[in-house]
Design a protein around this motif. Structure first.
Motif, PDB file in Angstrom:
ATOM      1  N   GLU A 175     -43.504  -3.813  -8.729  1.00 13.21           N
ATOM      2  CA  GLU A 175     -42.916  -3.142  -7.569  1.00 13.21           C
ATOM      3  C   GLU A 175     -43.529  -3.618  -6.255  1.00 13.21           C
ATOM      4  OE1 GLU A 175     -43.331   1.013  -8.429  1.00 13.21           O
ATOM      5  OE2 GLU A 175     -42.064   0.857 -10.215  1.00 13.21           O
TER       6      GLU A 175
ATOM      7  N   GLU B 103     -48.674  -4.285  -8.469  1.00 14.06           N
ATOM      8  CA  GLU B 103     -48.559  -2.878  -8.833  1.00 14.06           C
ATOM      9  C   GLU B 103     -47.245  -2.673  -9.562  1.00 14.06           C
ATOM     10  OE1 GLU B 103     -47.537   0.786  -6.164  1.00 14.06           O
ATOM     11  OE2 GLU B 103     -49.660   0.308  -5.928  1.00 14.06           O
ATOM     12  N   GLY B 104     -47.312  -1.991 -10.681  1.00 10.99           N
ATOM     13  CA  GLY B 104     -46.093  -1.752 -11.439  1.00 10.99           C
ATOM     14  C   GLY B 104     -46.381  -1.143 -12.791  1.00 10.99           C
ATOM     15  N   LEU B 105     -45.448  -1.367 -13.695  1.00  5.50           N
ATOM     16  CA  LEU B 105     -45.509  -0.730 -15.009  1.00  5.50           C
ATOM     17  C   LEU B 105     -45.383  -1.767 -16.121  1.00  5.50           C
ATOM     18  CD1 LEU B 105     -42.939   2.105 -14.272  1.00  5.50           C
ATOM     19  CD2 LEU B 105     -45.418   2.363 -14.342  1.00  5.50           C
TER      20      LEU B 105
ATOM     21  N   LYS C 244     -48.652   3.750 -12.569  1.00  2.76           N
ATOM     22  CA  LYS C 244     -48.614   2.383 -12.062  1.00  2.76           C
ATOM     23  C   LYS C 244     -50.031   1.815 -12.119  1.00  2.76           C
ATOM     24  CE  LYS C 244     -44.797   3.353  -9.026  1.00  2.76           C
ATOM     25  NZ  LYS C 244     -44.348   3.517  -7.653  1.00  2.76           N
TER      26      LYS C 244
END
Length: 143
Positions: A60, A135-137, A3
């Motif tokens: 997220e 935050e994430g991908l 992430k």
């Protein structure tokens, strides 16, 4: 997959539109990673800015640091261009004199290529956004 902060300018993310601009506090400050820098509105509401990821992402968690923002709406788009935004999140923020607002949002259905942040109202004539992190991908490149 790890992430990352998808809103970081070092990830290629850009602020592609802002409804107000002050040469000392430009919209790019929102994602530059400098805690001393910020974007400021120039009065009148609503005000907005659009963040472009230049890829498909899955968010997220969002963290927005601001000052004097009363009501914030966030819309998202999965289009290649910044169009077809759909409502996603709307929050009334709390103001504490002398303290930054630190709004943390755990998200659902966070697939996006663009985010539009709309400051609907503020506690004063001006408001500022100090940072936005997501935050994430990274899911895939735009094709």
């Amino acid at each position: 997959m790890r992430k990352i902060d998808l809103c970081s300018s070092s990830e290629g993310t850009e602020v592609i539109l802002a409804t107000s601009s002050d040469e000392k506090h430009p919209p790019e400050n929102i994602i530059d990673g400098n805690p001393e820098a910020f974007w400021t509105t120039t009065g009148m509401f609503p005000q907005e800015f659009i963040i472009c990821f230049h890829k498909h992402v899955r968010i997220e968690r969002l963290v927005i640091q601001s000052y004097f923002v009363r009501t914030l709406r966030i819309e998202k788009s999965t289009s290649k261009e910044p169009i077809d935004f759909e409502p996603w999140i709307e929050r009334d923020l709390v103001h504490k004199e002398g303290q930054l607002q630190n709004e943390e949002i755990m998200t659902r259905d966070g697939h996006a290529t663009h985010l539009r942040f709309i400051i609907i109202s503020a506690f004063d004539h001006f408001a500022s956004v100090h940072s936005v992190s997501a935050e994430g991908l990274a899911v895939s490149n735009l094709s």
